[in-house]
Each structure stands twice: as C-alpha cells, then as structure tokens.
Write an enzyme that holds these catalytic residues in place. Structure first.
Site, PDB file in Angstrom:
ATOM      1  N   ASP A 104       4.590  -6.438  10.639  1.00  0.00           N
ATOM      2  CA  ASP A 104       5.094  -5.192  10.049  1.00  0.00           C
ATOM      3  C   ASP A 104       4.356  -3.980  10.611  1.00  0.00           C
ATOM      4  O   ASP A 104       3.943  -3.088   9.862  1.00  0.00           O
ATOM      5  CB  ASP A 104       4.995  -5.234   8.521  1.00  0.00           C
ATOM      6  CG  ASP A 104       5.962  -4.237   7.874  1.00  0.00           C
ATOM      7  OD1 ASP A 104       6.831  -3.691   8.590  1.00  0.00           O
ATOM      8  OD2 ASP A 104       5.830  -3.989   6.664  1.00  0.00           O
ATOM      9  N   GLY A 121       3.392   1.778  -3.964  1.00  0.00           N
ATOM     10  CA  GLY A 121       4.236   1.053  -3.023  1.00  0.00           C
ATOM     11  C   GLY A 121       5.174   0.165  -3.814  1.00  0.00           C
ATOM     12  O   GLY A 121       5.217   0.227  -5.039  1.00  0.00           O
ATOM     13  N   THR A 122       5.916  -0.639  -3.119  1.00  0.00           N
ATOM     14  CA  THR A 122       6.869  -1.515  -3.792  1.00  0.00           C
ATOM     15  C   THR A 122       6.148  -2.526  -4.673  1.00  0.00           C
ATOM     16  O   THR A 122       6.621  -2.880  -5.743  1.00  0.00           O
ATOM     17  CB  THR A 122       7.702  -2.294  -2.762  1.00  0.00           C
ATOM     18  OG1 THR A 122       7.929  -1.446  -1.635  1.00  0.00           O
ATOM     19  CG2 THR A 122       9.017  -2.723  -3.347  1.00  0.00           C
ATOM     20  N   TYR A 123       5.004  -2.997  -4.175  1.00  0.00           N
ATOM     21  CA  TYR A 123       4.355  -4.102  -4.861  1.00  0.00           C
ATOM     22  C   TYR A 123       3.077  -3.749  -5.568  1.00  0.00           C
ATOM     23  O   TYR A 123       2.485  -4.570  -6.230  1.00  0.00           O
ATOM     24  CB  TYR A 123       4.088  -5.228  -3.849  1.00  0.00           C
ATOM     25  CG  TYR A 123       5.384  -5.832  -3.431  1.00  0.00           C
ATOM     26  CD1 TYR A 123       5.939  -6.856  -4.186  1.00  0.00           C
ATOM     27  CD2 TYR A 123       6.102  -5.320  -2.369  1.00  0.00           C
ATOM     28  CE1 TYR A 123       7.168  -7.371  -3.861  1.00  0.00           C
ATOM     29  CE2 TYR A 123       7.333  -5.831  -2.043  1.00  0.00           C
ATOM     30  CZ  TYR A 123       7.862  -6.859  -2.793  1.00  0.00           C
ATOM     31  OH  TYR A 123       9.082  -7.360  -2.483  1.00  0.00           O
ATOM     32  N   LEU A 176      -3.556   7.074  -6.277  1.00  0.00           N
ATOM     33  CA  LEU A 176      -3.397   7.609  -4.918  1.00  0.00           C
ATOM     34  C   LEU A 176      -1.967   7.493  -4.424  1.00  0.00           C
ATOM     35  O   LEU A 176      -1.504   8.297  -3.630  1.00  0.00           O
ATOM     36  CB  LEU A 176      -4.294   6.848  -3.942  1.00  0.00           C
ATOM     37  CG  LEU A 176      -5.792   7.048  -4.039  1.00  0.00           C
ATOM     38  CD1 LEU A 176      -6.512   6.047  -3.154  1.00  0.00           C
ATOM     39  CD2 LEU A 176      -6.157   8.468  -3.648  1.00  0.00           C
ATOM     40  N   GLY A 177      -1.307   6.463  -4.876  1.00  0.00           N
ATOM     41  CA  GLY A 177       0.052   6.275  -4.388  1.00  0.00           C
ATOM     42  C   GLY A 177       0.666   5.030  -4.970  1.00  0.00           C
ATOM     43  O   GLY A 177       0.023   4.274  -5.692  1.00  0.00           O
TER      44      GLY A 177
HETATM   45  N1  LIG Z   1      -6.878   2.108   1.482  1.00  0.00           N
HETATM   46  C1  LIG Z   1      -6.237   3.192   1.071  1.00  0.00           C
HETATM   47  N2  LIG Z   1      -6.867   4.377   1.027  1.00  0.00           N
HETATM   48  C2  LIG Z   1      -6.206   5.483   0.606  1.00  0.00           C
HETATM   49  N3  LIG Z   1      -4.923   5.515   0.203  1.00  0.00           N
HETATM   50  C3  LIG Z   1      -4.243   4.361   0.214  1.00  0.00           C
HETATM   51  C4  LIG Z   1      -4.852   3.141   0.644  1.00  0.00           C
HETATM   52  N4  LIG Z   1      -3.936   2.159   0.554  1.00  0.00           N
HETATM   53  C5  LIG Z   1      -2.814   2.738   0.095  1.00  0.00           C
HETATM   54  N5  LIG Z   1      -2.974   4.052  -0.122  1.00  0.00           N
HETATM   55  C6  LIG Z   1      -1.975   5.000  -0.641  1.00  0.00           C
HETATM   56  O1  LIG Z   1      -1.174   4.341  -1.589  1.00  0.00           O
HETATM   57  C7  LIG Z   1       0.198   4.326  -1.203  1.00  0.00           C
HETATM   58  C8  LIG Z   1       0.822   2.993  -1.539  1.00  0.00           C
HETATM   59  O2  LIG Z   1       0.276   2.001  -0.716  1.00  0.00           O
HETATM   60  P1  LIG Z   1       0.908   0.563  -0.552  1.00  0.00           P
HETATM   61  O3  LIG Z   1       0.211  -0.100   0.568  1.00  0.00           O
HETATM   62  O4  LIG Z   1       0.951  -0.125  -1.863  1.00  0.00           O
HETATM   63  O5  LIG Z   1       2.398   0.850  -0.290  1.00  0.00           O
HETATM   64  P2  LIG Z   1       3.229   1.294   0.981  1.00  0.00           P
HETATM   65  O6  LIG Z   1       2.675   0.650   2.202  1.00  0.00           O
HETATM   66  O7  LIG Z   1       3.334   2.774   0.969  1.00  0.00           O
HETATM   67  O8  LIG Z   1       4.640   0.713   0.605  1.00  0.00           O
HETATM   68  P3  LIG Z   1       5.130  -0.787   0.486  1.00  0.00           P
HETATM   69  O9  LIG Z   1       4.062  -1.625  -0.110  1.00  0.00           O
HETATM   70  O10 LIG Z   1       6.310  -0.622  -0.392  1.00  0.00           O
HETATM   71  O11 LIG Z   1       5.475  -1.154   1.909  1.00  0.00           O
HETATM   72  C9  LIG Z   1       0.166   4.626   0.291  1.00  0.00           C
HETATM   73  O12 LIG Z   1       1.318   5.285   0.707  1.00  0.00           O
HETATM   74  C10 LIG Z   1      -1.052   5.507   0.427  1.00  0.00           C
HETATM   75  O13 LIG Z   1      -0.738   6.845   0.122  1.00  0.00           O
END
Ligand SMILES: Nc1ncnc2c1ncn2[C@@H]1O[C@H](COP(=O)(O)OP(=O)(O)OP(=O)(O)O)[C@@H](O)[C@H]1O
Ligand SMILES: [Zn+2]
Ligand SMILES: [Zn+2]
Lengths: 362, 407
Positions: free
Chosen positions: B191, B72-74, B69-70
C-alpha cells in the site's frame, strides 16, 4: 438593527432577563436569535416567545423575534457566530467560480469586491451596512440564474466527489477483507499440507519425505555461508543501526553494537544509509533445488505474475538459520534497540487482547 | 517458523494460553473435552495471566493520551506522551472495535503490529514503541509521533511548498531504503502511496500503515490481487496475478517518484479499466513480446490499439527535472514485466544517487508550512462538500472555512 450583542454580558453568562448566572445554575442554557444576536437563557426565551412573536427584551433593542429563530451558539463568541452567519449568506449569493471569469485578474477583483462587501456587513456602521445589504440584494436579483446554476453545479460536484469517496472507502475495505481471506486460506492450506505430510509419512510414501532432507541441506549450507560472511566482512561488526534490529528472524544483524549517534555524514551520500551488509549474506551457489521451486518454476501464473524464485530460495535459507537459532546467546547479551523487557511487556499487551493463534497470519 | 515474531523468544515463558478470550468459542483443540481443557488451562495459566495483565497495566500507564490527531478507517490516532517525561511524544493509534470479528480485534491491526515489530530498527520505518490494551479490549499501538504530515501534503501544497531535484532525491532515497528494508526482510508492503509516507520532526520520511503487508509467499500459494491503492497499482495486479513479488511495491515507488516530480498523480485512473488504459497510453501496452506470459493472466485485457513501450525520450519531456540519470531510474521502476522491473536493491545501486545534485540533508528539506494542513482541509472540503466531524481538526477552523455549505 441595533448594534449587535454585548459580548461581555454573554461572557458574564448571566441572563439579562431573569439574571440567573451560570455560576449558580450550571445547567442553564443560553440561546440567541440571529435577528439581533442578543442572548438570553432558554427558559426566558420559551417564556417570552412561546405565545408568538415578541419584542427582544434587551434594553434599546426593538427587534421582533420569534421562538423558532432562537438557537444555541456554536462559537463561544457571538460576534464570531454572527460573522460566520454573514459569510455563509454572502457565499451563497456570490458563488461564482474562476471559470466564470475571463481572466484571473477579473476573478481576483471579484473576490476583492466580495470581501469588501462582507467587511461592511460585518463591521460597518449602520449606514454602510445598509448599503452593503442593498448591494447584496441587488446582485442576488440580478444574477439569480447564475447563482442557481452554480449552486446546482456545486451540488453535483459535491455529489460526484461524495460518491467517488464512498467508492474509494469501499475499495479500501474490500482490500482489507481480501487480505484477511488470503491469510485464512493460507492457514487452512498449511494445516492441510501438514496433514498430508503426516499421512504420507505414515504410509511411507517417499515423495514428501524428500523435502525435510532438502531442508536440512539448506540449513547446513546456509550456516557455513553465514559464518564465512561474518569472518570476511568486518564492516558488519561496526555498522550497527540506530535503534536495533528486528527480532528473532534477523540473524545477520544480531548482536551488533549500536551505531554511535550520528557524527553527521560528511562523506559521500550512501544510498543504503550505512546498512548494506546484505549482499555478502547469502551467496546462492546456483543449483539450489527445492521441490516447491521445481514444481512451479515454469508455471505461467508464477512467471507472468513476477514471482521471484530467487527470493524464495534466499528466504528458505534465511528461515533455515532462524530455525537453528544461531547466535541467540549473542543477542541476549547485547540486545537490540528494543530491550528484552520492552519486548516482553509489548508481548504482554498483545497477549492480553489477542489470541496467540491470531498472530499466525501468513 | 515456530515462534511468531511478536511473541518472541525471550517471552516464551509468558506465552498466553492459546484459547485466551472466552468469546472466541471454538478454538480448535486437541481431544480433551472442553471442561477438562478449561481446567487444565486455568491451572497452568493463572499466575502467568496475572503477570500478563499486570504488565499490560504497566505498559498502559507509561503513556498519557492527549488530543486526537486524526481518524482513519480502522483507528483513531491520538497524541500522547510519556508519563515520566512529558517531552517524549508518541502517537497512540487506538484500533476501533469491529463488530465483524469475533473478538472485536481487526486482523489488519494484528497485521500492522506483526510487521512493524518485524521491521523495527530502520530509520525509514515508523517505530512501534509499544502495544497495550485498554478497557473493553481495545488495542492501542504506541507509535513514533511524526508531526510534519505526509508527502502528499507537500506534493499538493504547490502554493507554499517549493522543492527541487535535490529534495526529491533525498525523499526518494528514504522511501527506497524503507522498501528495500521490507523486501530484505521478505515483507511486501502492498500500500505504498504518498500519504503513507509520514515525516518526522527532523525531516526523515517514514513508511507507515502496514495494514495490508504480508510475508513473501511460497511458490504455489495464492495471494490476493486486490491490494495497493488503484493509482499506484502495478499492471500484474490489475491483470489479476496471484503469484507476485516485491516488484509490486517497486511500481508504486516509481509512481510516487513521478508524482513528486510533476506534483500531480501520474496515472489517476477512475476505475480499473481506466487505470489499465492509462498505463497502456503512458507507458506502453503489455504484450507477449515485452512481457512473456502476460496474456495468460486471468484478467488480461488491454485497449485494442497497441502503444509501443515509451522510450526514455518520452519521459525526459515530462520528468526531465530529475536529470537524465533520474529519468533512467524512473523508467526502470515502471517496466511492465515485473520480472524485469528493477529491484529495491538495484535501485539503491543506481548511479543517480551519486550524480549531481547531492540529496538535500534531511534537516534542510522543505517542510509543510504552518497552516498547510488547514488549507488542505479547506481545499478538500471545497472539493468534496464535506463538513468534517467536530473533533477532527478543531471545529472552529473547519466550520469557519466552510461558509459555502448550508448548515
Ligand atoms: N505516527 C503519527 N504521528 C502523527 N500523526 C499521525 C500518526 N499516525 C497517524 N497520524 C494521523 O492520524 C490520521 C489517521 O491515521 P491512520 O493511519 O489511522 O489512517 P489513514 O492512513 O489516514 O487512513 P486509513 O487507515 O483509512 O487508510 C492520519 O491521517 C494522520 O493525520
Ligand atoms: Zn433568563
Ligand atoms: Zn435584541
């Protein structure tokens, strides 16, 4: 230029030169040359073109191809591959931005013109394609300076946002690291103060031993309040929550019935979402005292930073209840949304990877 | 407290031995020589450990991982569904292994887990369904799947998403309840920003990303001032305060509120210095008069031309769309002195919620349009000149949209 490609021939995945098929030879790799977008297998491309330029082996195609020009397709469909290549080329030439135009209308007209031209390049007959190609080249010659300028500006803008993005990512990272350091420092501090407490106890110093006494007092008072609150606020018993309370520490919502699922809220809007039972929870009867509070109440850094001693007092009470383990039995019976078994297995998942010590973050 | 909230009471019997991962090396321990201690633990823990592993295995097998789906940094986030019922969708957040940490487990992942668990059960906090570890000790958080993007997408998609005061009120209500719940449980989020507010299928807004959260600190305990994304960071943190309260989150909530109204970040500073300058210019210069003690904060510096604190009139001009009551609430979240800033509870008690228009029912809230995400991705790329990684949002779209960039 011959009518490009033969999508079926490609989907059939047979090399038109040596007739090998993907089906029989799964390792076969297909390549094409953007001169004409005719595909063939990598072996044939190597064999035919390694010794220098040669004619495309496709029947009716008389393009001269070089080995260097061959590549493998990014898209499954070479028609798409070709369109993307064309669009990329057009975009590099027609790189004007909105600011280059007097009015939005002018800019839109320009975009329309570019799109029409692109369409001819992609789908036009040989004749119209040649025309479009000539237009493109004319524009490129005429606007060379503008194109270069926009390309440069684009690169600079890209570079700026790239740098900014990288800085932003660094900042995020830095914040995480500092939060971790914060937790570690606190842990050390706690260990240290515990040791100090023990030392003091051993030495019979009184300064620190005052604290446990205060705590006990807090506990008693809190307990009374809590009982009173449940008795006097029957609303609590019925305003449960969707999925259940958080664990151990949240005594006040323990043992509550699940809220019957949403008979859609017809009444007036409730800003608290049906969960406002807290005000009656702990009544702070002023005069609450705690050595830590006395020590820092007037500290400038606490005052100016917005530190809340009321929150601390409330939390001290709350943790005191949790420490007493009131109503644990109730919770076992009714359970909160997250059932016991679910909770246990979650803990198992964590335990399988995490040292229990690490959960002790702050 | 004795029990960590995660390995909670009912599981006491299953508590893992303290020195579980062999790689963690010198876990501080009592006086026992290492070997003797090891034996002791082995003897005690054997049956328990097998049980733990079995349970972890069971937990893992409950879910089937699907497309990404996506990222993030971690973590990488994947769509998943229950093995028993494929209509139950979840998001599986697989924490990336990080070499910096001894056991490869990022402390912020643990943080996220700990607080999500602690705050469970509120409609506006993302649900943590489960946690399991996969091979190579990867930690997986099974989260509620929130398919409708985040508030930032809605705010930015001005071409396709229209919304009004009633919608803003509904979103703000959900955000404020989320933060009230955190603070009522003595947790600071640290945050809050539009893209950490995800949207469920039914329109409910859910606060996510607890990677920087922490419990309220005791007096005397120093917290880090370097939290909260700059545009949403309150002046006390910009001035280096180490003893702060839930007021830091309230400032962020206020800025999300402002951003929802004007559909652009209200205070988009490019550096900390610029951030402070923006706050001074827009809201007023912090001084001893309006904020007793502020000049004592370690990093207190403000531009020399002192701007008086903005009155409601000034805000009405720009934020009047939410009405006079709405603007009143907004100004109270943006009070410079954190001790006089409104609290989450007080926010919910404000008269704006009861004033007209009524908040839009969640099912009727505007949603991101199909393709909004793709458009956003394209816009971002145009702005950033970045080509997304192949598997981020479907390579074809990404490439197709990226004609301008040389291969
Ligand atoms: N519960 C969820 N349902 C649907 N999509 C999600 C969900 N959580 C995260 N995502 C998708 O995955 C991506 C990455 O999420 P994640 O929380 O790891 O990183 P972030 O918040 O975008 O960045 P970072 O962790 O670097 O601050 C999000 O941008 C979103 O598109
Ligand atoms: Zn061949
Ligand atoms: Zn050819």
């Amino acid at each position: 230029m011959a009518r490009p490609l033969d999508p079926l021939g490609f989907e059939d995945e047979m090399c038109p030169v040596c007739k090998s098929r993907k089906y029989l030879n799964p390792d076969i790799v297909f390549v094409f040359n953007p001169e004409c977008y005719h595909s063939m297998c990598l072996n044939c491309a190597n064999r035919l073109f390694n010794d220098g330029p040669n004619q495309c082996p496709h029947a009716g195609c008389n393009k001269t191809l070089r080995r260097k020009g061959f590549r493998s397709a990014f898209f499954g469909d070479l028609a798409v591959e070709r369109e993307v290549d064309i669009r990329r080329r057009v975009a590099a030439v027609f790189n004007q931005v909105e600011d280059d135009f007097e009015t939005l209308q002018d800019y839109n007209n320009y975009l329309q013109m570019v799109e029409d031209l692109t369409f001819e390049l992609v789908n036009g007959t040989d004749e119209r394609r040649r025309q479009a190609e000539a237009q493109l080249q004319a524009w490129e010659a005429e606007h060379r300076a503008d194109i270069e300028r926009n390309k440069k500006a684009g690169r600079e803008a890209d570079e700026i946002s790239r740098v900014r993005l990288a800085a932003e990512r660094d900042a995020v990272r830095q914040r995480r690291i500092e939060a971790i350091k914060e937790a570690e420092a606190e842990k050390r501090e706690r260990v240290r103060s515990r040791e100090m407490e023990l030392d003091n106890l051993a030495k019979g110093t009184t300064a620190m031993t005052a604290e446990p006494a205060t705590k006990v007092q807090l506990k008693r008072r809190g307990q009374v309040n809590r009982v009173a609150e449940t008795a006097s606020n029957p609303a609590i018993a019925t305003t449960g929550m969707g999925t259940g309370a958080s664990e151990v520490e949240r005594l006040s919502i323990r043992g509550l019935k699940e809220k019957p699922k949403a008979p859609a809220p017809q009444g007036p809007y409730d800003p608290f979402g049906g969960m406002d039972f807290a005000p009656s929870r702990y009544k702070l009867h002023g005069g609450l005292s705690h050595p830590l509070m006395e020590k820092y109440r007037l500290d400038r850094q606490h005052v100016a930073g917005g530190y809340s001693f009321d929150d601390f007092a409330a939390r001290a009470l709350y943790e005191a209840f949790a420490g007493l383990g009131v109503f644990v039995e109730d919770e076992k019976e009714v359970g909160s949304g997250i059932g016991l078994s679910q909770e246990t297995s979650m803990a198992a998942g964590i335990a399988a990877v995490v040292d229990a010590d690490k959960m002790d973050l702050d | 407290m004795a029990n960590s909230p995660l390995v909670a009471r009912p599981t006491d019997a299953l508590q893992p031995p303290k020195s579980l991962p062999p790689s963690s090396g010198g876990t501080p321990s009592g006086g026992l020589p290492r070997s003797a201690r090891g034996q002791q633990i082995a003897a005690l823990a054997r049956p328990t450990m097998d049980l733990m592993e079995q349970m972890n295995e069971d937990e893992k097998n409950k879910y089937i991982k699907g497309k990404k789906l996506g990222e993030g940094t971690y973590a990488n986030v994947y769509l998943g569904h229950s093995r028993l019922d494929s209509s139950t969708q979840v998001a599986i957040k697989k924490i990336k292994v990080q070499k910096e940490y001894q056991d490869g487990i990022a402390p912020d992942a643990i943080r996220e887990m700990k607080y999500l668990q602690k705050l469970r059960g509120h409609a506006n906090i993302i649900i943590l369904h489960s946690v399991f570890s996969s091979k190579d000790q990867n930690l997986n958080l099974v989260l509620e799947y929130l398919p409708l993007g985040d508030l930032e997408m809605l705010i930015r998609d001005v071409d396709h998403v229209r919304y009004g005061a009633a919608d803003i009120k509904a979103w703000m209500g959900m955000l404020t309840r989320a933060i009230w719940w955190c603070h009522d449980n003595y947790v600071l989020h640290r945050d809050i920003k539009p893209n950490n507010l995800l949207i469920a299928a039914d329109g409910e807004v859910k606060l996510a990303d607890f990677g920087l959260a922490r419990s309220f600190a005791d007096p005397g305990v120093r917290m880090t001032a370097n939290v909260i994304t700059r545009w949403y960071r309150p002046p006390e943190l910009l001035f280096g305060a180490r003893h702060y309260s839930g007021a830091v989150d309230i400032w962020s909530v206020g800025l999300v509120f402002a951003e929802l109204i004007i559909r652009a970040p209200y205070l988009p500073g490019n550096s900390e210095v610029e951030q402070i300058a923006l706050i001074c210019r827009e809201i007023g210069t912090p001084t001893e008069e309006n904020w007793p003690g502020v000049t004592q904060l370690k990093e207190y510096t403000v531009p020399s031309d002192v701007v008086p604190v903005a009155g409601k009139d000034k805000y009405m001009g720009r934020f009047g769309a939410v009405g006079s009551d709405g603007v009143d609430l907004l100004t109270k979240t943006l009070v410079l002195d954190p001790r006089r800033r409104i609290t989450a509870r007080e926010m919910l008690e404000h008269r704006w919620w009861k004033a007209d228009p009524k908040p839009t029912p969640k099912h009727d809230l505007p949603k991101k349009t199909a393709g909004a995400e793709e458009k956003l991705a394209a816009d971002l790329k145009r702005r950033n000149g970045m080509v997304e990684d192949d598997d981020v949002r479907g390579s074809k779209v990404a490439r197709k949209l990226d004609f301008g960039t040389a291969r």
